[in-house]
Design a protein around this motif. Structure first.
Motif, PDB file in Angstrom:
ATOM      1  N   UNK A 114      -0.849 -35.113  -4.314  1.00 57.81           N
ATOM      2  CA  UNK A 114      -0.942 -36.467  -4.875  1.00 57.81           C
ATOM      3  C   UNK A 114      -2.217 -37.159  -4.403  1.00 57.81           C
ATOM      4  N   UNK A 115      -2.956 -37.731  -5.353  1.00 60.04           N
ATOM      5  CA  UNK A 115      -4.195 -38.419  -5.039  1.00 60.04           C
ATOM      6  C   UNK A 115      -5.420 -37.514  -5.051  1.00 60.04           C
ATOM      7  N   UNK A 116      -5.199 -36.195  -5.092  1.00 56.10           N
ATOM      8  CA  UNK A 116      -6.321 -35.250  -5.083  1.00 56.10           C
ATOM      9  C   UNK A 116      -6.271 -34.336  -6.314  1.00 56.10           C
ATOM     10  N   UNK A 117      -5.688 -34.844  -7.381  1.00 54.92           N
ATOM     11  CA  UNK A 117      -5.516 -34.027  -8.586  1.00 54.92           C
ATOM     12  C   UNK A 117      -6.853 -33.566  -9.180  1.00 54.92           C
ATOM     13  N   UNK A 118      -7.824 -34.484  -9.265  1.00 54.65           N
ATOM     14  CA  UNK A 118      -9.109 -34.111  -9.865  1.00 54.65           C
ATOM     15  C   UNK A 118      -9.833 -33.067  -9.024  1.00 54.65           C
ATOM     16  N   UNK A 119      -9.737 -33.167  -7.707  1.00 54.83           N
ATOM     17  CA  UNK A 119     -10.355 -32.171  -6.826  1.00 54.83           C
ATOM     18  C   UNK A 119      -9.687 -30.814  -7.009  1.00 54.83           C
ATOM     19  N   UNK A 120      -8.360 -30.813  -7.203  1.00 54.61           N
ATOM     20  CA  UNK A 120      -7.648 -29.551  -7.421  1.00 54.61           C
ATOM     21  C   UNK A 120      -8.077 -28.923  -8.743  1.00 54.61           C
ATOM     22  N   UNK A 121      -8.205 -29.735  -9.789  1.00 53.88           N
ATOM     23  CA  UNK A 121      -8.660 -29.216 -11.078  1.00 53.88           C
ATOM     24  C   UNK A 121     -10.052 -28.615 -10.925  1.00 53.88           C
ATOM     25  N   UNK A 122     -10.943 -29.318 -10.232  1.00 53.79           N
ATOM     26  CA  UNK A 122     -12.305 -28.816 -10.041  1.00 53.79           C
ATOM     27  C   UNK A 122     -12.287 -27.472  -9.312  1.00 53.79           C
ATOM     28  N   UNK A 123     -11.484 -27.360  -8.249  1.00 53.26           N
ATOM     29  CA  UNK A 123     -11.400 -26.100  -7.506  1.00 53.26           C
ATOM     30  C   UNK A 123     -10.830 -24.987  -8.374  1.00 53.26           C
ATOM     31  N   UNK A 124      -9.842 -25.307  -9.197  1.00 48.39           N
ATOM     32  CA  UNK A 124      -9.236 -24.304 -10.076  1.00 48.39           C
ATOM     33  C   UNK A 124     -10.239 -23.846 -11.139  1.00 48.39           C
ATOM     34  N   UNK A 125     -10.986 -24.768 -11.690  1.00 47.41           N
ATOM     35  CA  UNK A 125     -12.010 -24.419 -12.682  1.00 47.41           C
ATOM     36  C   UNK A 125     -13.081 -23.534 -12.041  1.00 47.41           C
ATOM     37  N   UNK A 126     -13.457 -23.841 -10.805  1.00 47.37           N
ATOM     38  CA  UNK A 126     -14.459 -23.023 -10.111  1.00 47.37           C
ATOM     39  C   UNK A 126     -13.962 -21.598  -9.877  1.00 47.37           C
ATOM     40  N   UNK A 127     -12.653 -21.431  -9.733  1.00 47.25           N
ATOM     41  CA  UNK A 127     -12.087 -20.091  -9.552  1.00 47.25           C
ATOM     42  C   UNK A 127     -12.318 -19.210 -10.774  1.00 47.25           C
ATOM     43  N   UNK A 128     -12.520 -19.815 -11.936  1.00 45.67           N
ATOM     44  CA  UNK A 128     -12.750 -19.036 -13.163  1.00 45.67           C
ATOM     45  C   UNK A 128     -13.940 -18.093 -12.998  1.00 45.67           C
ATOM     46  N   UNK A 129     -14.994 -18.573 -12.338  1.00 51.10           N
ATOM     47  CA  UNK A 129     -16.176 -17.741 -12.145  1.00 51.10           C
ATOM     48  C   UNK A 129     -15.845 -16.523 -11.281  1.00 51.10           C
ATOM     49  N   UNK A 130     -15.060 -16.737 -10.227  1.00 51.05           N
ATOM     50  CA  UNK A 130     -14.673 -15.617  -9.357  1.00 51.05           C
ATOM     51  C   UNK A 130     -13.842 -14.595 -10.123  1.00 51.05           C
ATOM     52  N   UNK A 131     -12.930 -15.075 -10.955  1.00 52.73           N
ATOM     53  CA  UNK A 131     -12.098 -14.164 -11.741  1.00 52.73           C
ATOM     54  C   UNK A 131     -12.955 -13.393 -12.739  1.00 52.73           C
ATOM     55  N   UNK A 132     -13.885 -14.081 -13.390  1.00 50.63           N
ATOM     56  CA  UNK A 132     -14.783 -13.399 -14.334  1.00 50.63           C
ATOM     57  C   UNK A 132     -15.590 -12.316 -13.621  1.00 50.63           C
ATOM     58  N   UNK A 133     -16.055 -12.618 -12.419  1.00 54.74           N
ATOM     59  CA  UNK A 133     -16.796 -11.619 -11.633  1.00 54.74           C
ATOM     60  C   UNK A 133     -15.915 -10.421 -11.306  1.00 54.74           C
ATOM     61  N   UNK A 134     -14.661 -10.689 -10.910  1.00 57.04           N
ATOM     62  CA  UNK A 134     -13.731  -9.589 -10.609  1.00 57.04           C
ATOM     63  C   UNK A 134     -13.495  -8.709 -11.827  1.00 57.04           C
ATOM     64  N   UNK A 135     -13.313  -9.338 -12.981  1.00 57.31           N
ATOM     65  CA  UNK A 135     -13.095  -8.568 -14.207  1.00 57.31           C
ATOM     66  C   UNK A 135     -14.301  -7.697 -14.532  1.00 57.31           C
TER      67      UNK A 135
END
Length: 199
Positions: free
Chosen positions: A83-104
């Motif tokens: 609670x209160x850090x939702x936008x930061x969590x979204x940003x961190x989750x979006x940044x994980x996309x690059x790591x997943x793409x690299x793994x693939x």
């Protein structure tokens, strides 16, 4: 499973009710109930889901509302927003996309699997301290039909036809085969006060 193929496991029963999935993980991890109520308020899911561009599964949201971010068996981190850090969590989750793409790309699976927001693609919900990545495969008519995708650090990629909370319960209890993953002790701790992203 090896890096050039993916396998699928299915539970005997897939919990469709988020409360059943939560009860399953609470039953698999005796110390979990002692941490209940540590989520410190309600998550603004409208902010989270607008930022991601999708609704999220009910079992994940219920776990986030009931508990702080969790580390199971000193291994599996469940990345939930605070609670209160939702936008930061979204940003961190979006940044994980690059790591997943690299793994693939490394595993030569980018022609078979894609990264969210592509249709039927992978969206991260957790990880391990050994470099394993836990994701949803965003297929079906909505998030309640999503299944778990596992990308292990040793190149094993596979799916479990259940939600993230049931997957965690079944991994810890031994109800699924942990292809490429270590056994997970039925222990849990609450992690940090940050965004609820990567531990």
């Amino acid at each position: 499973m090896n890096g050039d193929e993916t396998g699928v496991q299915a539970p005997v029963v897939r919990w469709g009710d988020p409360y059943e999935a939560l009860a399953a993980v609470e039953g698999a991890v005796p110390g979990l109930l002692a941490l209940r109520g540590g989520a410190a308020g309600r998550v603004d899911w409208a902010v989270v889901e607008r930022g991601l561009g999708t609704a999220l599964p009910g079992d994940f949201k219920l776990l986030a509302e009931s508990y702080p971010p969790l580390l199971f068996g000193d291994y599996l981190s469940f990345w939930t927003p605070r609670p209160g850090a939702e936008e930061a969590w979204v940003k961190a989750t979006v940044e994980e996309r690059e790591d997943v793409a690299d793994l693939l790309d490394i595993e030569e699976l980018s022609g078979v699997l894609a990264v969210y927001p592509d249709p039927g693609s992978l969206l991260v919900w957790g990880g391990s301290n050994q470099g394993d990545t836990f994701m949803w495969t965003t297929t079906g008519t909505g998030p309640e039909e999503w299944k778990v995708a596992v990308g292990s650090h040793n190149g094993d990629w596979w799916h479990y036809d259940a939600g993230a909370v049931q997957f965690t319960a079944d991994l810890i209890s031994g109800a699924l085969q942990p292809w490429g993953l270590p056994p997970v002790r039925p222990e849990v701790v609450a992690v940090g006060g940050g965004t609820g992203g990567k531990a």
